[in-house]
Design a protein around this motif. Structure first.
Motif, PDB file in Angstrom:
ATOM      1  N   ARG A 119      -5.780   3.474   2.438  1.00 47.27           N
ATOM      2  CA  ARG A 119      -5.462   2.761   1.189  1.00 47.27           C
ATOM      3  C   ARG A 119      -5.753   1.270   1.320  1.00 47.27           C
ATOM      4  O   ARG A 119      -6.333   0.652   0.423  1.00 47.27           O
ATOM      5  N   THR A 175       1.526  11.326  -0.847  1.00 44.99           N
ATOM      6  CA  THR A 175       0.676  12.048  -1.801  1.00 44.99           C
ATOM      7  C   THR A 175       1.136  11.789  -3.245  1.00 44.99           C
ATOM      8  O   THR A 175       2.222  11.252  -3.471  1.00 44.99           O
ATOM      9  N   ILE A 176       0.294  12.219  -4.187  1.00 51.73           N
ATOM     10  CA  ILE A 176       0.651  12.114  -5.600  1.00 51.73           C
ATOM     11  C   ILE A 176       1.906  12.944  -5.888  1.00 51.73           C
ATOM     12  O   ILE A 176       2.759  12.538  -6.682  1.00 51.73           O
ATOM     13  N   GLY A 228       2.825   2.255  -2.256  1.00 50.73           N
ATOM     14  CA  GLY A 228       2.943   2.825  -3.598  1.00 50.73           C
ATOM     15  C   GLY A 228       4.060   2.243  -4.447  1.00 50.73           C
ATOM     16  O   GLY A 228       4.478   2.855  -5.436  1.00 50.73           O
ATOM     17  N   LYS A 229       4.503   1.033  -4.121  1.00 48.79           N
ATOM     18  CA  LYS A 229       5.598   0.413  -4.877  1.00 48.79           C
ATOM     19  C   LYS A 229       5.251   0.234  -6.350  1.00 48.79           C
ATOM     20  O   LYS A 229       6.034   0.576  -7.229  1.00 48.79           O
ATOM     21  N   THR A 230       4.067  -0.333  -6.614  1.00 49.01           N
ATOM     22  CA  THR A 230       3.705  -0.648  -7.995  1.00 49.01           C
ATOM     23  C   THR A 230       3.438   0.621  -8.802  1.00 49.01           C
ATOM     24  O   THR A 230       3.887   0.736  -9.954  1.00 49.01           O
ATOM     25  N   THR A 231       2.761   1.594  -8.190  1.00 49.49           N
ATOM     26  CA  THR A 231       2.500   2.867  -8.867  1.00 49.49           C
ATOM     27  C   THR A 231       3.818   3.557  -9.205  1.00 49.49           C
ATOM     28  O   THR A 231       4.028   4.018 -10.337  1.00 49.49           O
ATOM     29  N   ARG A 257      -8.665  -1.293  -0.329  1.00 46.68           N
ATOM     30  CA  ARG A 257      -8.330  -2.539  -1.013  1.00 46.68           C
ATOM     31  C   ARG A 257      -9.154  -3.705  -0.504  1.00 46.68           C
ATOM     32  O   ARG A 257      -9.034  -4.813  -1.021  1.00 46.68           O
ATOM     33  N   ILE A 308       4.895  10.967  -5.238  1.00 50.76           N
ATOM     34  CA  ILE A 308       5.199  10.020  -6.332  1.00 50.76           C
ATOM     35  C   ILE A 308       5.932  10.749  -7.453  1.00 50.76           C
ATOM     36  O   ILE A 308       6.958  10.267  -7.947  1.00 50.76           O
ATOM     37  N   GLY A 310       0.783  -1.226   0.000  1.00 49.14           N
ATOM     38  CA  GLY A 310       0.000   0.000   0.000  1.00 49.14           C
ATOM     39  C   GLY A 310       0.817   1.279   0.000  1.00 49.14           C
ATOM     40  O   GLY A 310       0.272   2.370  -0.147  1.00 49.14           O
ATOM     41  N   SER A 369       5.943   8.472   0.762  1.00 48.60           N
ATOM     42  CA  SER A 369       4.978   8.251  -0.311  1.00 48.60           C
ATOM     43  C   SER A 369       3.556   8.441   0.228  1.00 48.60           C
ATOM     44  O   SER A 369       2.758   7.507   0.294  1.00 48.60           O
TER      45      SER A 369
END
Ligand code: ADP
Ligand code: MN
Length: 179
Positions: A112, A155-156, A22-25, A116, A159, A20, A153
């Motif tokens: 997050r 907020t947007i 944000g690794k994949t994003t 899910r 990222i 959650g 990680s």
């Protein structure tokens, strides 16, 4: 073992952290920006059956670490990989030039994981994992501390900034992609 990365033309980056964070994003955006290969270990394990069945208690596959490492050896030797996984202690140390640990504020992470649809137990385990900085400790124990970097990680914007930082790092790296 010492970090023997002298044969690679391009670096390999590991992106780890609690589920959650944000690794994949982050990995997917970084792969788009750099043309590096995004390797999502969770997906790979499912696709290639690199597991020993399903764990009902933990509600996830029992990853077979040896099969995963065998599967990836040749790719990792070639460099240019972004590896995405919520664990880091079973990969060969020599594979990575940079290890990123993503971190997220508890209430943000809770939302997050709740979104899910995680069970209460799974939620609690993951929030505890983040509070106790389990992945940061695991990374520092498994790799040389000077290649381990924690990044916020929440907020947007985080990222965007993290992807820019990592893209710069890759380009600045002597073995990086040509600009
Ligand atoms: P992981 O791969 O670490 O489990 P994901 O990249 O799948 O995490 O992100 C989980 C969810 O949280 C996704 O819905 C994603 O859009 C969101 N998310 C992740 N990182 C951030 C961030 N820094 N800011 C806002 N939303 C985020
Ligand atoms: Mn993921």
């Amino acid at each position: 073992a010492a970090n023997d990365n002298t044969k690679r033309k391009k670096p390999n980056i590991l992106i780890t952290g609690t589920p959650g964070t944000g690794k994949t994003t982050t990995s997917s955006a970084l792969a788009d920006a750099t043309q590096f290969r995004h390797i999502n270990i969770g997906d790979l394990v499912k696709e290639k059956n690199l597991h020993d069945g399903w764990d009902d208690d933990l509600d996830c596959y029992v990853i077979n670490e040896d099969l995963v490492c065998d599967e990836l050896e040749d790719l990792m030797e070639g460099g240019g990989n972004i590896v995405d996984y919520h664990g880091c202690d079973f990969f060969p140390e020599r594979w990575f030039d940079l290890v990123i640990v993503l971190q997220t504020e508890n209430s943000v992470l809770y939302d997050r994981l709740h979104n899910r649809g995680y069970s209460e137990t799974k939620l609690k385990n993951n929030i505890e994992c983040e509070i106790f900085q389990v992945l940061l400790e695991e990374a520092k124990e498994s790799y040389s501390e000077n290649i381990v970097m924690a990044l916020k990680s929440d907020t947007i914007d985080d990222i965007t900034r993290n992807v820019a930082t990592l893209t710069d790092w890759i380009r600045a790296c002597a073995k990086g992609v040509p600009t």
